[in-house]
Design an enzyme around this catalytic site. Sequence first.
Site, mmCIF file in Angstrom:
data_model
loop_
_atom_site.group_PDB
_atom_site.id
_atom_site.type_symbol
_atom_site.label_atom_id
_atom_site.label_comp_id
_atom_site.label_asym_id
_atom_site.label_seq_id
_atom_site.Cartn_x
_atom_site.Cartn_y
_atom_site.Cartn_z
ATOM 1 N N LYS A 238 59.371 17.540 67.166
ATOM 2 C CA LYS A 238 58.706 16.544 66.297
ATOM 3 C C LYS A 238 58.710 15.167 66.978
ATOM 4 C CE LYS A 238 57.211 17.015 62.677
ATOM 5 N NZ LYS A 238 55.871 17.476 62.178
ATOM 6 N N GLY B 215 75.189 22.250 67.027
ATOM 7 C CA GLY B 215 74.600 20.902 67.138
ATOM 8 C C GLY B 215 74.229 20.276 65.804
ATOM 9 N N TYR C 263 63.999 21.673 66.941
ATOM 10 C CA TYR C 263 62.996 21.239 65.960
ATOM 11 C C TYR C 263 62.747 19.738 66.071
ATOM 12 C CZ TYR C 263 61.239 19.534 61.441
ATOM 13 O OH TYR C 263 60.532 18.872 60.458
ATOM 14 N N ASP D 139 79.538 27.001 61.754
ATOM 15 C CA ASP D 139 78.601 25.877 61.659
ATOM 16 C C ASP D 139 77.345 26.137 62.494
ATOM 17 O OD1 ASP D 139 77.713 23.450 60.801
ATOM 18 O OD2 ASP D 139 79.276 22.255 61.771
ATOM 19 N N THR E 102 59.348 13.664 60.561
ATOM 20 C CA THR E 102 60.655 13.808 59.919
ATOM 21 C C THR E 102 61.623 12.722 60.383
ATOM 22 O OG1 THR E 102 62.626 15.221 59.940
ATOM 23 C CG2 THR E 102 61.137 15.480 61.768
ATOM 24 N N ASP E 103 62.616 12.423 59.540
ATOM 25 C CA ASP E 103 63.653 11.468 59.952
ATOM 26 C C ASP E 103 64.603 12.082 60.988
ATOM 27 O OD1 ASP E 103 65.020 13.256 58.302
ATOM 28 O OD2 ASP E 103 65.954 11.714 57.045
ATOM 29 N N GLU E 104 64.500 13.417 61.200
ATOM 30 C CA GLU E 104 65.431 14.062 62.127
ATOM 31 C C GLU E 104 65.204 13.621 63.572
ATOM 32 O OE1 GLU E 104 66.164 18.229 61.244
ATOM 33 O OE2 GLU E 104 65.654 17.930 59.142
HETATM 34 P P1 NAD Z 1 56.302 24.628 56.019
HETATM 35 O O1 NAD Z 1 57.002 25.413 57.068
HETATM 36 O O2 NAD Z 1 56.541 24.949 54.579
HETATM 37 O O3 NAD Z 1 54.712 24.725 56.238
HETATM 38 C C1 NAD Z 1 54.126 24.654 57.518
HETATM 39 C C2 NAD Z 1 52.686 25.127 57.372
HETATM 40 O O4 NAD Z 1 52.064 25.033 58.673
HETATM 41 C C3 NAD Z 1 52.562 26.595 56.931
HETATM 42 O O5 NAD Z 1 51.588 26.714 55.922
HETATM 43 C C4 NAD Z 1 52.132 27.312 58.193
HETATM 44 O O6 NAD Z 1 51.334 28.475 57.937
HETATM 45 C C5 NAD Z 1 51.341 26.230 58.908
HETATM 46 N N1 NAD Z 1 51.283 26.428 60.363
HETATM 47 C C6 NAD Z 1 52.312 26.739 61.196
HETATM 48 N N2 NAD Z 1 51.851 26.862 62.467
HETATM 49 C C7 NAD Z 1 50.507 26.619 62.417
HETATM 50 C C8 NAD Z 1 49.483 26.579 63.408
HETATM 51 N N3 NAD Z 1 49.749 26.846 64.706
HETATM 52 N N4 NAD Z 1 48.222 26.277 63.024
HETATM 53 C C9 NAD Z 1 47.936 26.021 61.709
HETATM 54 N N5 NAD Z 1 48.871 26.061 60.736
HETATM 55 C C10 NAD Z 1 50.146 26.356 61.085
HETATM 56 O O7 NAD Z 1 56.634 23.103 56.339
HETATM 57 P P2 NAD Z 1 56.860 21.872 55.332
HETATM 58 O O8 NAD Z 1 58.282 21.839 54.955
HETATM 59 O O9 NAD Z 1 55.795 21.878 54.327
HETATM 60 O O10 NAD Z 1 56.619 20.662 56.360
HETATM 61 C C11 NAD Z 1 55.300 20.153 56.593
HETATM 62 C C12 NAD Z 1 55.386 19.026 57.618
HETATM 63 O O11 NAD Z 1 56.216 17.995 57.111
HETATM 64 C C13 NAD Z 1 55.966 19.446 58.958
HETATM 65 O O12 NAD Z 1 55.239 18.789 59.969
HETATM 66 C C14 NAD Z 1 57.400 18.957 58.899
HETATM 67 O O13 NAD Z 1 57.892 18.661 60.187
HETATM 68 C C15 NAD Z 1 57.247 17.714 58.056
HETATM 69 N N6 NAD Z 1 58.441 17.334 57.264
HETATM 70 C C16 NAD Z 1 59.070 18.246 56.479
HETATM 71 C C17 NAD Z 1 60.169 17.846 55.711
HETATM 72 C C18 NAD Z 1 60.880 18.816 54.793
HETATM 73 O O14 NAD Z 1 61.913 18.458 54.217
HETATM 74 N N7 NAD Z 1 60.375 20.010 54.573
HETATM 75 C C19 NAD Z 1 60.618 16.524 55.777
HETATM 76 C C20 NAD Z 1 59.939 15.607 56.599
HETATM 77 C C21 NAD Z 1 58.840 16.026 57.334
HETATM 78 P P1 TYD Z 2 67.996 22.697 55.669
HETATM 79 O O1 TYD Z 2 67.461 22.907 54.311
HETATM 80 O O2 TYD Z 2 67.844 23.805 56.697
HETATM 81 O O3 TYD Z 2 67.356 21.337 56.213
HETATM 82 P P2 TYD Z 2 67.714 20.460 57.561
HETATM 83 O O4 TYD Z 2 68.553 21.271 58.443
HETATM 84 O O5 TYD Z 2 66.359 20.221 58.139
HETATM 85 O O6 TYD Z 2 68.390 19.231 57.053
HETATM 86 O O7 TYD Z 2 69.544 22.380 55.558
HETATM 87 C C1 TYD Z 2 70.040 21.309 54.772
HETATM 88 C C2 TYD Z 2 71.519 21.194 55.009
HETATM 89 O O8 TYD Z 2 72.174 22.371 54.492
HETATM 90 C C3 TYD Z 2 71.895 21.149 56.493
HETATM 91 O O9 TYD Z 2 73.012 20.282 56.654
HETATM 92 C C4 TYD Z 2 72.290 22.575 56.820
HETATM 93 C C5 TYD Z 2 72.886 23.077 55.523
HETATM 94 N N1 TYD Z 2 72.718 24.517 55.259
HETATM 95 C C6 TYD Z 2 73.819 25.315 54.947
HETATM 96 O O10 TYD Z 2 74.967 24.854 54.888
HETATM 97 N N2 TYD Z 2 73.603 26.651 54.713
HETATM 98 C C7 TYD Z 2 72.371 27.216 54.781
HETATM 99 O O11 TYD Z 2 72.236 28.453 54.574
HETATM 100 C C8 TYD Z 2 71.246 26.378 55.089
HETATM 101 C C9 TYD Z 2 69.854 26.956 55.178
HETATM 102 C C10 TYD Z 2 71.472 25.034 55.322
#
Ligand code: NAD
Ligand code: TYD
Length: 350
Positions: free
Chosen positions: A160, A289, A156, A286, A131-133
């Site tokens: 990562k 962090g 989180y 909020d 992730t970019d985070e």
């Molecule tokens: P998600 O939470 O939807 O899915 C995570 C999956 O991992 C689930 O299917 C869960 O059952 C599985 N999992 C969790 N713990 C496990 C374990 N111990 N063993 C095997 N499987 C396990 O997540 P996502 O949003 O699809 O993200 C997928 C990846 O991409 C993550 O590594 C996340 O950090 C990265 N990512 C996500 C985003 C985003 O915007 N969602 C952006 C950039 C990177």
């Molecule tokens: P989120 O989807 O949790 O992704 P991330 O925190 O990984 O960026 O949140 C996106 C943005 O929206 C983030 O700035 C937090 C904000 N947010 C709210 O204001 N209310 C909410 O209920 C949620 C889930 C997120």
Amino acid sequence: MARTLLVTGGAGFIGSHLVRRLVQRYPDYRILNLDLLTYAGNLENLRDIEDADNYTFVKGDICDSSLLQNLFRDYGIDGVIHLAAESHVDRSILNPTAFVTTNVLGTVTLLNAARQAWGDRDDVRFYHVSTDEVYGSLRDGEYFLETTAYNPQSPYSASKAASDHFVRAYGNTYGFPFVISNCSNNYGPYQFPEKLLPLFIANIVQEKALPVYGQGLNVRDWLWVEDHCAAIDLIFHQGQNGETYNIGGRNEWKNIDLIHLLCRKMDEKLGRPAGHSASLIRYVTDRPGHDMRYAIDPSKLERELGWTPSLTFEEGLARTIDWYLSHQEWVNRVQSGAYQDYYQEQYGTR
Ligand code: NAD
Ligand code: TYD
């Protein structure tokens, strides 16, 4: 070339889109999906490809080293695309340890299994999806580059960042063949309704409050999930070992502007009077962090591998809204936690 790829976390949001893409595009590959099916993982997300000849699902934990050793031995895995993770910042604030266990220990356990199975082979690859985070929070005018120093701010993003560091350390120490990508916020179908867009769509449908953290001024850079998966596919096949690629669609939105846009679109779709959805907005305390701004500079990926996003945000948002409106049962099931019962009933014998 025939290959056996292990995708971890393939039943989650991004993983399910990636598994579908790989199964459909590469009929001569075997795609092995290892997923623990936590609250975030649903096999229902893969119903349309579950019977494909080149697809196998294994329920299991990336922290289980003997399971991993057996998988590498039994299937002859020659590529890993690692997505399994705990992925929600708010949950990481409530329970950081779970994030250390899955994201750090799980990644290291997977690295160990791959290294042990692969030895000095150079025809294999370990891809860490990140992730970019990990880069922390930006001021106006700044962008995340691959060279930006890590500065994670939430449990989180710290987990990562740690897992990224371990992947690079294995490359540096053992010559382990890896690539890493760091992507911005994804959106689209099958995202668990705890993240901003699916949560707010579900709440608008149910006429529940929309909790905007702080003043809603934080900025996120949104990418259509299938464009992320197209980038992963490209990087896995054409990226350079040891390299990092930032993925993002140059699509920054201040939360409150995005929420107002969503509210307008939802009023139109649901045939409700203008302003109805926006009346559900509530400013709440909020997130502790809370990172102010994320924004990716994807120039390296565009320049070196020719990647570009396929959809405008307007189109992606419309598709996302349509998908959630036509999958209310999925939303209700995953939100109610009834998914485990549903899983037992549908898949109990597997
Ligand atoms: P998600 O939470 O939807 O899915 C995570 C999956 O991992 C689930 O299917 C869960 O059952 C599985 N999992 C969790 N713990 C496990 C374990 N111990 N063993 C095997 N499987 C396990 O997540 P996502 O949003 O699809 O993200 C997928 C990846 O991409 C993550 O590594 C996340 O950090 C990265 N990512 C996500 C985003 C985003 O915007 N969602 C952006 C950039 C990177
Ligand atoms: P989120 O989807 O949790 O992704 P991330 O925190 O990984 O960026 O949140 C996106 C943005 O929206 C983030 O700035 C937090 C904000 N947010 C709210 O204001 N209310 C909410 O209920 C949620 C889930 C997120």
